[in-house]
Design a protein around this motif. Structure first.
Motif, PDB file in Angstrom:
ATOM      1  N   GLY A  68       5.476  12.309  -7.734  1.00  0.00           N
ATOM      2  CA  GLY A  68       5.602  12.928  -9.056  1.00  0.00           C
ATOM      3  C   GLY A  68       6.330  11.972  -9.989  1.00  0.00           C
ATOM      4  O   GLY A  68       5.941  10.822 -10.122  1.00  0.00           O
ATOM      5  N   ASN A  69       7.423  12.419 -10.577  1.00  0.00           N
ATOM      6  CA  ASN A  69       8.218  11.562 -11.459  1.00  0.00           C
ATOM      7  C   ASN A  69       9.420  10.953 -10.756  1.00  0.00           C
ATOM      8  O   ASN A  69      10.254  10.318 -11.388  1.00  0.00           O
ATOM      9  CB  ASN A  69       8.705  12.364 -12.677  1.00  0.00           C
ATOM     10  N   VAL A  70       9.526  11.140  -9.439  1.00  0.00           N
ATOM     11  CA  VAL A  70      10.675  10.652  -8.678  1.00  0.00           C
ATOM     12  C   VAL A  70      10.302   9.359  -7.968  1.00  0.00           C
ATOM     13  O   VAL A  70       9.331   9.309  -7.210  1.00  0.00           O
ATOM     14  CB  VAL A  70      11.131  11.704  -7.639  1.00  0.00           C
ATOM     15  N   GLU A  71      11.085   8.313  -8.201  1.00  0.00           N
ATOM     16  CA  GLU A  71      10.857   7.038  -7.519  1.00  0.00           C
ATOM     17  C   GLU A  71      11.536   7.065  -6.166  1.00  0.00           C
ATOM     18  O   GLU A  71      12.693   7.468  -6.041  1.00  0.00           O
ATOM     19  CB  GLU A  71      11.406   5.880  -8.348  1.00  0.00           C
ATOM     20  N   ILE A  72      10.801   6.675  -5.125  1.00  0.00           N
ATOM     21  CA  ILE A  72      11.309   6.647  -3.750  1.00  0.00           C
ATOM     22  C   ILE A  72      11.550   5.185  -3.379  1.00  0.00           C
ATOM     23  O   ILE A  72      10.615   4.445  -3.093  1.00  0.00           O
ATOM     24  CB  ILE A  72      10.306   7.276  -2.760  1.00  0.00           C
ATOM     25  N   PRO A  73      12.806   4.729  -3.364  1.00  0.00           N
ATOM     26  CA  PRO A  73      13.081   3.321  -3.062  1.00  0.00           C
ATOM     27  C   PRO A  73      13.068   3.049  -1.562  1.00  0.00           C
ATOM     28  O   PRO A  73      13.306   3.948  -0.755  1.00  0.00           O
ATOM     29  CB  PRO A  73      14.478   3.113  -3.637  1.00  0.00           C
ATOM     30  N   TYR A  74      12.754   1.812  -1.192  1.00  0.00           N
ATOM     31  CA  TYR A  74      12.894   1.377   0.193  1.00  0.00           C
ATOM     32  C   TYR A  74      14.382   1.352   0.497  1.00  0.00           C
ATOM     33  O   TYR A  74      15.152   0.956  -0.354  1.00  0.00           O
ATOM     34  CB  TYR A  74      12.274  -0.019   0.362  1.00  0.00           C
ATOM     35  N   PRO A  75      14.851   1.834   1.607  1.00  0.00           N
ATOM     36  CA  PRO A  75      14.259   1.983   2.921  1.00  0.00           C
ATOM     37  C   PRO A  75      13.670   3.354   3.193  1.00  0.00           C
ATOM     38  O   PRO A  75      13.300   3.654   4.307  1.00  0.00           O
ATOM     39  CB  PRO A  75      15.422   1.718   3.865  1.00  0.00           C
TER      40      PRO A  75
ATOM     41  N   GLN B  32       0.813  -1.211   0.000  1.00  0.00           N
ATOM     42  CA  GLN B  32       0.000   0.000   0.000  1.00  0.00           C
ATOM     43  C   GLN B  32       0.851   1.268   0.000  1.00  0.00           C
ATOM     44  O   GLN B  32       0.326   2.367  -0.154  1.00  0.00           O
ATOM     45  CB  GLN B  32      -0.920   0.025   1.224  1.00  0.00           C
ATOM     46  N   CYS B  33       2.159   1.142   0.203  1.00  0.00           N
ATOM     47  CA  CYS B  33       3.040   2.304   0.277  1.00  0.00           C
ATOM     48  C   CYS B  33       3.259   2.893  -1.114  1.00  0.00           C
ATOM     49  O   CYS B  33       3.480   2.170  -2.079  1.00  0.00           O
ATOM     50  CB  CYS B  33       4.392   1.907   0.864  1.00  0.00           C
ATOM     51  N   ARG B  34       3.202   4.230  -1.167  1.00  0.00           N
ATOM     52  CA  ARG B  34       3.494   4.907  -2.432  1.00  0.00           C
ATOM     53  C   ARG B  34       4.984   4.795  -2.721  1.00  0.00           C
ATOM     54  O   ARG B  34       5.807   4.940  -1.835  1.00  0.00           O
ATOM     55  CB  ARG B  34       3.101   6.384  -2.362  1.00  0.00           C
ATOM     56  N   ARG B  35       5.308   4.528  -3.962  1.00  0.00           N
ATOM     57  CA  ARG B  35       6.691   4.372  -4.354  1.00  0.00           C
ATOM     58  C   ARG B  35       7.178   5.519  -5.237  1.00  0.00           C
ATOM     59  O   ARG B  35       8.332   5.534  -5.655  1.00  0.00           O
ATOM     60  CB  ARG B  35       6.893   3.047  -5.064  1.00  0.00           C
ATOM     61  N   GLN B  36       6.288   6.465  -5.526  1.00  0.00           N
ATOM     62  CA  GLN B  36       6.661   7.596  -6.360  1.00  0.00           C
ATOM     63  C   GLN B  36       6.078   8.876  -5.801  1.00  0.00           C
ATOM     64  O   GLN B  36       5.013   8.885  -5.201  1.00  0.00           O
ATOM     65  CB  GLN B  36       6.169   7.422  -7.795  1.00  0.00           C
TER      66      GLN B  36
END
Length: 52
Positions: free
Chosen positions: A34-41, A28-32
């Motif tokens: 806008g156009n920027v991908e937010i990687p785990y962690p 359920q976590c957003r991974r983006q």
């Protein structure tokens, strides 16, 4: 010296066995953003980063 090394290695393996596992983020976590991908962690939402 070799015995000390073996003892240290034994403690390291024992500690690794009982260390808490790292949980994967929820689907359920957003991974983006806008156009920027937010990687785990890293994460945007509460409970979606490594420290939460």
């Amino acid at each position: 010296m070799q015995m000390l090394f073996q003892l240290g290695l034994g403690f390291l393996l024992l500690a690794a066995q009982y260390a808490p596992g790292i949980a994967a983020p929820s689907s359920q976590c957003r991974r983006q953003c806008g156009n920027v991908e937010i990687p785990y962690p890293f994460g945007i939402d509460p409970g979606c980063s490594l420290t939460q």
